[in-house]
Design a protein around this motif. Structure first.
Motif, PDB file in Angstrom:
ATOM      1  N   GLY A   1      12.385  14.579  54.765  1.00  0.00           N
ATOM      2  CA  GLY A   1      11.778  15.666  55.523  1.00  0.00           C
ATOM      3  C   GLY A   1      12.421  16.999  55.216  1.00  0.00           C
ATOM      4  O   GLY A   1      13.471  17.081  54.569  1.00  0.00           O
TER       5      GLY A   1
ATOM      6  N   SER B   1      16.868  12.898  55.568  1.00  0.00           N
ATOM      7  CA  SER B   1      16.252  11.599  55.319  1.00  0.00           C
ATOM      8  C   SER B   1      16.582  10.647  56.465  1.00  0.00           C
ATOM      9  O   SER B   1      17.554  10.836  57.196  1.00  0.00           O
TER      10      SER B   1
ATOM     11  N   THR C   1       7.612  15.528  57.500  1.00  0.00           N
ATOM     12  CA  THR C   1       8.261  14.319  56.999  1.00  0.00           C
ATOM     13  C   THR C   1       7.268  13.509  56.165  1.00  0.00           C
ATOM     14  O   THR C   1       6.052  13.598  56.365  1.00  0.00           O
TER      15      THR C   1
ATOM     16  N   SER D   1      12.320   7.626  54.690  1.00  0.00           N
ATOM     17  CA  SER D   1      11.524   8.835  54.891  1.00  0.00           C
ATOM     18  C   SER D   1      12.373  10.046  54.534  1.00  0.00           C
ATOM     19  O   SER D   1      13.603  10.029  54.694  1.00  0.00           O
TER      20      SER D   1
ATOM     21  N   SER E   1      20.933  15.150  57.515  1.00  0.00           N
ATOM     22  CA  SER E   1      20.250  16.420  57.257  1.00  0.00           C
ATOM     23  C   SER E   1      21.295  17.509  57.065  1.00  0.00           C
ATOM     24  O   SER E   1      22.448  17.384  57.491  1.00  0.00           O
TER      25      SER E   1
END
Length: 212
Positions: free
Chosen positions: A154, A177, A144, A152, A190
């Motif tokens: 990942g 995210s 991440t 964030s 995701s």
């Protein structure tokens, strides 16, 4: 990382897998509580939905999961931690082919780097009793990156053995995210492809996280 001592983390989630117009989906609550330092108690309470071209939509109860996360190593200075997260998956789903409880015993190790980068991975063994089922191993690696204080992103890759006799192993790749909405709320997304049995399917996950 386990839930902070004396705090709750609750996720209202929807997750599913599909191929074409055939979809298997769970929606429900993921409850996490930190009773003492380094320990997290978890209960996942889903409702199951599925769709097939010949059958249309149907719904029912899902398989309840209960678990305990134990962080047995934590080096805050170097950003390294390790935890085990044993779970039991109860055969409570209305349309589940599983007639016995399944047990998962994974080990996870994580490392935080300067600049908001985190890397973690691990794997574990699942005891999967029942007619036609087989035990299997699984492993994964994820990274991440904090883009801002509130956002964030990942990516992850996982590999899992076949759950039933005659099937093949599967590989999953996903991106996602986390968006921080406020001090006590965030959104998680995701999704990505799964390769198994010489075919490609898709999966997705979305959740509203609350912590207090």
């Amino acid at each position: 990382m386990p839930t902070d001592t004396g705090h709750w983390e609750i996720y209202v989630f929807a997750a599913g897998e599909g191929r074409g117009s055939t979809i298997d989906e769970d929606a429900g609550l993921d409850l996490n509580y930190g009773p003492i330092a380094g320990i997290q108690l978890t209960a996942t309470l889903p409702t199951s939905f599925s769709h097939a071209p010949e059958e249309g939509w149907r719904s029912g109860s899902g398989d309840v999961e209960l678990g305990v996360k134990y962080r047995f190593y934590h080096d805050e200075e170097n950003g390294v931690s390790a935890a085990i997260f044993p779970r039991v998956i109860l055969p409570t789903a209305s349309h589940s082919p599983n007639e016995k409880a399944r047990f998962l015993v994974p080990l996870w190790v994580g490392k935080d780097f300067a600049g908001g980068t985190s890397l973690f991975g691990g794997g574990g063994f699942t005891s999967n009793p029942g007619t036609g089922n087989r035990d299997f191993w699984q492993a994964g690696l994820a990274a991440t990156q904090d883009l801002t204080r509130k956002l964030s992103i990942g990516a992850e890759i996982t590999r899992q053995g076949a759950e039933v006799r005659g099937a093949t192993s599967q590989t999953r790749v996903g991106v996602g995210s986390i968006l921080q909405l406020s001090k006590h709320a965030n959104l998680l997304f995701s999704g990505g492809p799964t390769w198994a049995d010489h075919e490609v399917s898709y999966r997705f996950y979305a959740a509203l996280g609350l912590n207090f």
